[in-house]
Design a protein around this motif. Structure first.
Motif, PDB file in Angstrom:
ATOM      1  N   ASP A   2      -8.899   1.968  -9.175  1.00  0.00           N
ATOM      2  CA  ASP A   2      -8.776   1.770 -10.369  1.00  0.00           C
ATOM      3  C   ASP A   2      -9.500   2.580 -11.236  1.00  0.00           C
ATOM      4  N   GLN A  45       3.123   0.242 -11.085  1.00  0.00           N
ATOM      5  CA  GLN A  45       1.803   0.470 -10.514  1.00  0.00           C
ATOM      6  C   GLN A  45       0.802  -0.905 -10.613  1.00  0.00           C
ATOM      7  N   GLN A  46       0.601  -1.332 -11.824  1.00  0.00           N
ATOM      8  CA  GLN A  46      -0.003  -2.543 -12.180  1.00  0.00           C
ATOM      9  C   GLN A  46       0.582  -3.668 -11.410  1.00  0.00           C
ATOM     10  N   ARG A  98       0.776  -1.134   0.037  1.00  0.00           N
ATOM     11  CA  ARG A  98      -0.070  -0.017  -0.108  1.00  0.00           C
ATOM     12  C   ARG A  98       0.844   1.127  -0.132  1.00  0.00           C
ATOM     13  N   LYS A 154      -0.630  -3.348  -7.831  1.00  0.00           N
ATOM     14  CA  LYS A 154      -1.879  -3.743  -7.552  1.00  0.00           C
ATOM     15  C   LYS A 154      -2.221  -5.130  -7.584  1.00  0.00           C
ATOM     16  N   GLN A 166      -0.767  -6.726  -4.371  1.00  0.00           N
ATOM     17  CA  GLN A 166      -1.816  -6.466  -3.318  1.00  0.00           C
ATOM     18  C   GLN A 166      -3.012  -7.084  -3.335  1.00  0.00           C
ATOM     19  N   SER A 167      -3.485  -7.430  -4.635  1.00  0.00           N
ATOM     20  CA  SER A 167      -4.665  -8.110  -4.584  1.00  0.00           C
ATOM     21  C   SER A 167      -4.543  -9.684  -4.061  1.00  0.00           C
ATOM     22  N   LEU A 216       2.504   1.660  -3.501  1.00  0.00           N
ATOM     23  CA  LEU A 216       1.419   2.105  -4.368  1.00  0.00           C
ATOM     24  C   LEU A 216       1.257   3.577  -4.263  1.00  0.00           C
ATOM     25  N   GLN A 230     -10.253  -0.244  -3.510  1.00  0.00           N
ATOM     26  CA  GLN A 230      -9.526  -0.538  -4.793  1.00  0.00           C
ATOM     27  C   GLN A 230     -10.297  -0.468  -5.783  1.00  0.00           C
TER      28      GLN A 230
END
Length: 357
Positions: free
Chosen positions: A139, A97-98, A23, A101, A104-105, A26, A135
């Motif tokens: 997004d 960034q992608q 987090r 994410k 993180q997911s 990000l 999220q």
């Protein structure tokens, strides 16, 4: 929390720590993205100014000293190299960034799976809902920023450059009026043709951005016009089939399906090296007599190993696929699928529940 094997508890704690670290990363990446995007926009304006100066120099070379010419070209080269570097940094940040994410997911899914085994006192349901909601909002915001950047780059490389050239040609006509009327007349004719070409390019740009006929006439006519334009512009034979789509869909369905097909064809043009593509949009009965919208885009291009691309942790190779999946699964609550093999082309498809009413 009840007693649990230390290894399981350690895994849970480490996943939580990694999630918090992701987090923070990000947030840092998104701050850098904003700064880099602003820098790119400023450099684009500088490049436009320098390009105008060079055009004037080319037309009126006798008015400039050798030192001025050398300085102007050095300045132009510096700005172009700096812009190229910043655009590359921006692209790398977007990939980071992608990937962050995605990490993180995965961490959140791991934590959610471990909590029942550990007997966590506070259920993850509410927290998970907040994280999922946050999220989704993040997004959506990032998708908006990405689209703004894409539009900014297209405006700079397209209409802005064309308009700058038109201004310069108008100035040339103005200088020629007194000295050589015949040459001025010829230049005015060329200027008229250039203005018309710029107008057509601007209209195509507006259509790609938000086709107005999508609101007026619906999805099928918009797709026919869009496919024709893409086919002519890119020398790609595209076969469009629309079946059982006599009625209008809700506006957000039509927009999302159009964007899905637009993104899929963009991927074909950029990566597939294809000579033919096929687009299908149909309404059909699915299992259990439910009606669905079936959308597919396939090509005869070079293809790729789906597993390798989807497992690319950097996100560099699967960002287009991630965008298609998000449009279908997040916005329309549908199912997304992709098939491809090296040398045998690619097919992406979506099965979308038909909205009630």
């Amino acid at each position: 929390m009840t007693d649990a094997p230390p290894s399981l508890k350690e895994l849970y704690d480490k996943a939580n720590a990694d999630l918090e670290k992701a987090r923070r990363e990000l947030n840092e990446i998104e701050a850098l993205l904003r700064q880099t995007s602003n820098e790119v926009e400023k450099l684009q304006q500088r490049e436009l100014t320098v390009s105008n100066r060079l055009r004037d120099l080319d037309v009126n070379i006798d008015r400039y000293s050798k030192a001025d010419v050398k300085n102007y070209y050095a300045s132009a080269q510096e700005v172009q190299m700096r812009l190229l570097t910043m655009r590359s940094q921006l692209e790398q940040l977007q990939y980071r960034q992608q990937a962050t994410k995605q990490r993180q997911s995965l961490l959140f899914e791991l934590i959610t799976a471990l909590e029942p085994l550990l007997g966590v006192a506070t259920p993850a349901g509410n927290a998970g809902g907040m994280v999922g909601s946050d999220q989704l909002i993040a997004d959506i915001i990032q998708a908006q920023e990405k689209e703004r950047l894409r539009i900014s780059l297209q405006m700079h490389d397209g209409p802005a450059q064309s308009m700058s050239n038109l201004v310069l040609r108008a100035e040339i006509c103005q200088r020629l009026l007194d000295r050589d009327p015949e040459m001025a007349r010829a230049e005015l004719g060329a200027l008229k043709n250039a203005i018309n070409a710029t107008l057509q390019d601007t209209r195509r740009f507006i259509f790609d951005l938000r086709p107005m006929i999508l609101d007026d006439l619906g999805l099928a006519p918009t797709l026919r016009r869009y496919v024709q334009q893409v086919s002519e512009k890119n020398k790609l034979e595209i076969n469009l089939m629309v079946q059982n789509l006599e009625m209008r869909l809700p506006p957000h369905y039509e927009v999302a399906i159009f964007r899905f097909i637009q993104e899929a064809l963009n991927n074909v043009i950029k990566h597939a090296n294809a000579s033919q593509a096929r687009v299908l949009v149909s309404i059909r009965d699915d299992v259990g007599a439910a009606r669905v919208i079936h959308v597919s885009v396939e090509d005869d291009g070079s293809g790729f190993h789906v597993g390798e691309v989807l497992s690319d942790d950097s996100g560099r190779r699967n960002m287009g696929i991630a965008t298609l999946r998000q449009q279908v699964e997040t916005l329309l609550r549908g199912e997304f699928g992709i098939e491809s093999a090296v040398g045998r082309g690619t097919r992406v498809e979506a099965i979308i529940p038909l909205p009630a009413g």
